[in-house]
Write an enzyme that holds these catalytic residues in place. Structure first.
Site, PDB file in Angstrom:
ATOM      1  N   PHE A  28       3.959  -8.504  -9.251  1.00 62.74           N
ATOM      2  CA  PHE A  28       5.219  -9.119  -8.856  1.00 62.74           C
ATOM      3  C   PHE A  28       5.811  -9.848 -10.061  1.00 62.74           C
ATOM      4  CE2 PHE A  28       4.008  -9.680  -4.068  1.00 62.74           C
ATOM      5  CZ  PHE A  28       3.897  -8.302  -3.950  1.00 62.74           C
TER       6      PHE A  28
ATOM      7  N   LYS B 124       0.828  -1.215   0.000  1.00 58.81           N
ATOM      8  CA  LYS B 124       0.000   0.000   0.000  1.00 58.81           C
ATOM      9  C   LYS B 124       0.859   1.260   0.000  1.00 58.81           C
ATOM     10  CE  LYS B 124      -2.559  -0.510   3.617  1.00 58.81           C
ATOM     11  NZ  LYS B 124      -1.873  -1.692   4.173  1.00 58.81           N
TER      12      LYS B 124
ATOM     13  N   THR C   4       3.964   1.619  -1.003  1.00 53.01           N
ATOM     14  CA  THR C   4       4.640   1.732  -2.292  1.00 53.01           C
ATOM     15  C   THR C   4       3.670   2.222  -3.363  1.00 53.01           C
ATOM     16  OG1 THR C   4       6.041  -0.110  -1.614  1.00 53.01           O
ATOM     17  CG2 THR C   4       6.066   0.461  -3.945  1.00 53.01           C
TER      18      THR C   4
ATOM     19  N   ALA D  72      -2.799   0.914  13.929  1.00 58.06           N
ATOM     20  CA  ALA D  72      -3.972   0.668  13.088  1.00 58.06           C
ATOM     21  C   ALA D  72      -4.946  -0.325  13.715  1.00 58.06           C
ATOM     22  CB  ALA D  72      -3.543   0.172  11.716  1.00 58.06           C
TER      23      ALA D  72
ATOM     24  N   ARG E 223       1.965   8.229   7.091  1.00 55.46           N
ATOM     25  CA  ARG E 223       2.282   8.178   8.517  1.00 55.46           C
ATOM     26  C   ARG E 223       3.793   8.226   8.752  1.00 55.46           C
ATOM     27  NH1 ARG E 223      -0.546   3.006  11.023  1.00 55.46           N
ATOM     28  NH2 ARG E 223      -0.155   2.136   8.964  1.00 55.46           N
TER      29      ARG E 223
ATOM     30  N   PHE F 137      -3.438  -1.409   7.302  1.00 55.56           N
ATOM     31  CA  PHE F 137      -4.025  -2.749   7.238  1.00 55.56           C
ATOM     32  C   PHE F 137      -4.985  -2.878   6.046  1.00 55.56           C
ATOM     33  CE2 PHE F 137      -3.412  -3.482  12.103  1.00 55.56           C
ATOM     34  CZ  PHE F 137      -2.074  -3.726  11.887  1.00 55.56           C
TER      35      PHE F 137
ATOM     36  N   LYS G 134      10.859  -5.337  10.833  1.00 61.08           N
ATOM     37  CA  LYS G 134      10.156  -4.858   9.644  1.00 61.08           C
ATOM     38  C   LYS G 134      11.013  -3.954   8.766  1.00 61.08           C
ATOM     39  CE  LYS G 134       5.749  -2.667   8.362  1.00 61.08           C
ATOM     40  NZ  LYS G 134       6.232  -1.493   7.643  1.00 61.08           N
TER      41      LYS G 134
ATOM     42  N   TRP H 238       6.809  -0.393  -8.272  1.00 62.29           N
ATOM     43  CA  TRP H 238       7.972  -0.779  -7.463  1.00 62.29           C
ATOM     44  C   TRP H 238       9.226  -0.827  -8.331  1.00 62.29           C
ATOM     45  CZ3 TRP H 238      11.171  -5.219  -7.511  1.00 62.29           C
ATOM     46  CH2 TRP H 238      12.065  -5.313  -6.427  1.00 62.29           C
TER      47      TRP H 238
END
Length: 640
Positions: free
Chosen positions: A463, A87, A89, A343, A111, A374, A122, A492
């Site tokens: 992808f 999301k 990206t 979230a 954010r 999320f 992460k 991406w």
């Protein structure tokens, strides 16, 4: 509002795609003063924090009050795998496409990431590949200090709570009153404004001299009588530390045996972070801080931050946080990075103030793209029912991010586990699994978005292992289930150029008169009915089951006058149900509500569906093993 004259950056695309930090470092950013000037921010509206980031004055809102808002778009997603579906990206890739390639006025509002995950498992949160915020190091480390200010304010309130309980427990009422309202040289006991407000709440007439208070009034004024078992305000820090999840405080000899069990949360879980994200001005923030409920007294009445006496002090510590932080994308389009609430126990959105300033700066024909944390069942629902309710802003469209990988999982594929290699089903073409995911989770999330009356554009985040047949099926299914359009995107690996089709589709979706936006529920419904509405309409549950603790809390919050607040569901993001192993679009289940809590200052009630961890832990090999700095060049390595 005229079209901006922006010097767009043109990063050199490489294959295979390098690491995020390598891409960020390879593209020198513009000085932030230049970015600000290009988009119409005046020099006196900018406070520089170095050359690549700045805070922006809220005076822009007054200067541009006559300018019509731009288009307001939220990026959400289908129920994700534990790996995430891109999301952030997509948000950055889309604004790069709209700005650098379609030459629209466009802002991203995202954010601020916590440092906990940055040094944990992460990594950073600046987007990824050729769609990210730069400089990456500045974005992920400290930024302008907002999180540190929230940490200081949160912990001042926590310290004040325990100090007040200690002093009430160790002093007579006379001694306590004499110290809270000491006589001046004239023999008068003047009260501060915050103490006078406490008299107001107690129904005691204001007085210029507290000496005039009766004995009973002095007792009511001086003793908060906090019930320690009801305290919900915890200390915070912006580091993953599992050993602070449960602690004992007051063990020193000077605390005279006044101990209690409590815990630390990570800073972004603080209610103050949610307040920052939902506030509309410094004055509004101060009022929200005053309303924070830290627990109840022994008679069952709410005890607030204003009762503790710290409202003004907390607002002073957070004074600078209300101003959005300006940065830029890899292609030189502007970004506001502002606020970063959880979230689950909070609403997971960047700030209302950043959105409002951005909407004025882009003008009527521009776009503001923001992200909801999320899946759409959580982040998008809260964006509409909480954030838009408090901001009064009219959303224009939803961009729903889907991946073939996640759809295969929802179609019956094997479990996706973070850190483990993907099974062959995810690497090879598998039409039946994709179809199953489209007919379940994708269908349900599109239906959820359409409940609010806003057009939905599905972005299929491509992808390398996806096949044309799989991608074509997702786009066809999405449109058949009510999406305005569905577009394959390669932002991406290609940056804004890879999201031009998505950007064009979004422009078409937002043309013409604004659609009729509607909330899911009316605030006048009971708390239980609002919870049940979300469970049935958004999650697909048959109903809810309240534990005894949840029933007691709902009764208490209703009695205390908080029943008109919106609902912020704290639920797993890995399933529409309460069970993270149930994929697709489960039916025939009842949603269990384990407990209910209140963020009265932020302005919502949050039911707990299962256990929620508010302090992450470090894994065996955290990211910090790879993070280093060259002491000569000061170049940072190891962020990703």
């Amino acid at each position: 509002m005229s079209t901006w004259n922006v010097e767009y950056l043109k990063p050199t695309l490489k294959q295979p795609v390098p690491s995020d930090i390598a891409i960020s470092r390879a593209q020198p950013p513009k000085d932030i003063e230049k970015v600000a000037g290009e988009i119409g921010i005046h020099p006196d509206e900018l406070d520089l924090y170095g050359r690549k980031k700045a805070k922006v004055s809220l005076d822009i809102l007054e200067r541009l009050q006559g300018v019509k808002n731009g288009k307001y778009v939220v990026v959400a997603g289908i129920t994700p795998t534990p790996l995430g579906e891109g999301k952030s990206t997509t948000t950055i890739g889309l604004v790069q496409a709209l700005g650098a390639h379609l030459h629209k006025n466009v802002f991203a509002c995202v954010r601020q990431p916590s440092q906990g995950p940055t040094f944990g498992i992460k990594g950073g949160a600046a987007g990824g590949g050729y769609s990210q915020v730069i400089p990456m190091e500045e974005f992920n480390l400290h930024l302008t200090g907002d999180i540190h200010a929230i940490t200081a304010a949160n912990n001042l309130l926590a310290a004040a709570i325990d100090a007040r309980m200690f002093h009430e427990a160790t002093q007579s009422t006379d001694a306590l009153f004499n110290r809270l309202a000491p006589k001046n040289k004239q023999g008068v006991r003047p009260l501060s404004e915050i103490q006078l407000r406490r008299l107001d709440r107690l129904g005691i007439p204001r007085t210029d001299d507290a000496e005039n208070l009766s004995e009973d009034q002095r007792i009511s004024f001086a003793r908060l009588n906090i019930d320690a078992d009801t305290i919900t305000w915890n200390r915070v820090m912006d580091t993953n530390d599992r050993f602070l999840r449960k602690i004992e405080i007051g063990l020193g000899p000077n605390e005279k045996g006044h101990t209690r069990s409590t815990q630390f949360d990570i800073t972004v879980a603080s209610e103050l972070m949610a307040i920052l994200a939902l506030t509309t001005s410094l004055d509004d923030m101060q009022q929200r801080i005053a309303r924070i409920v830290i627990g109840s007294d022994k008679a069952g009445n709410p005890v607030t931050a204003d009762d503790i006496g710290v409202t003004g002090a907390l607002t002073v510590l957070m004074r600078d946080t209300v101003r959005p932080n300006l940065m830029q994308t890899l292609e030189g389009t502007p970004v506001f990075v502002h606020a970063g609430p959880f979230a689950n126990i909070a609403h997971g959105q960047s700030s209302i103030l950043a959105d409002k300033v951005a909407l004025k700066l882009v003008g009527e024909n521009g776009f503001v793209i923001t992200e909801a944390g999320f899946g759409a069942d959580i982040g998008m629902e809260k964006f509409f029912n909480i954030k838009c309710r408090y901001s009064g802003l009219q959303p224009s469209a939803v961009v729903l991010v889907a991946t073939v990988r996640a759809l295969k999982m929802h179609g019956g594929g094997p479990a996706v586990v973070a850190g483990a290699p993907l099974k062959h089903e995810y690497l090879d073409e598998n039409i039946p699994l994709v179809e199953g995911g489209c007919d379940s989770n994708l269908r349900k999330q599109i239906e959820n978005a359409n409940k609010f009356g806003i057009p939905v554009v599905v972005c299929v985040n491509k992808f390398a292992t996806d096949t044309n047949k799989e991608l074509e099926m997702v786009c066809s299914k999405a449109k058949s289930y009510g999406a305005f359009d569905a577009v394959v995107s390669e932002h991406w690996s290609q940056g804004g150029a890879g999201a031009v089709a998505l950007a064009n589709s979004l422009v078409k979706a937002t043309e013409g008169p604004a659609k009729e936006f509607k909330f899911l529920y009316d605030l006048d419904l009971s708390l239980e009915d609002k919870i049940a509405t979300i469970a049935k309409e958004i999650y697909g549950a048959d109903g809810i089951e309240l534990s005894d603790a949840a029933k007691e809390k709902l009764e208490r919050y209703t009695r205390q006058g908080f029943s008109k607040l919106p609902i912020c569901m704290a639920k797993t993001h890995l399933s529409l149900s309460s069970d993270p192993t149930k994929k697709g679009a489960p039916t025939g289940f009842t949603l269990p509500i384990r407990d209910v809590r209140a963020s009265v200052g932020a302005g919502f009630i949050y039911p707990l569906v299962g256990e929620m961890t508010t302090m992450p832990g470090l894994n065996t090999r955290p990211c910090f093993y790879d993070i280093t700095i060259d002491p000569v060049t000061e170049v940072i390595d190891g962020l990703f």
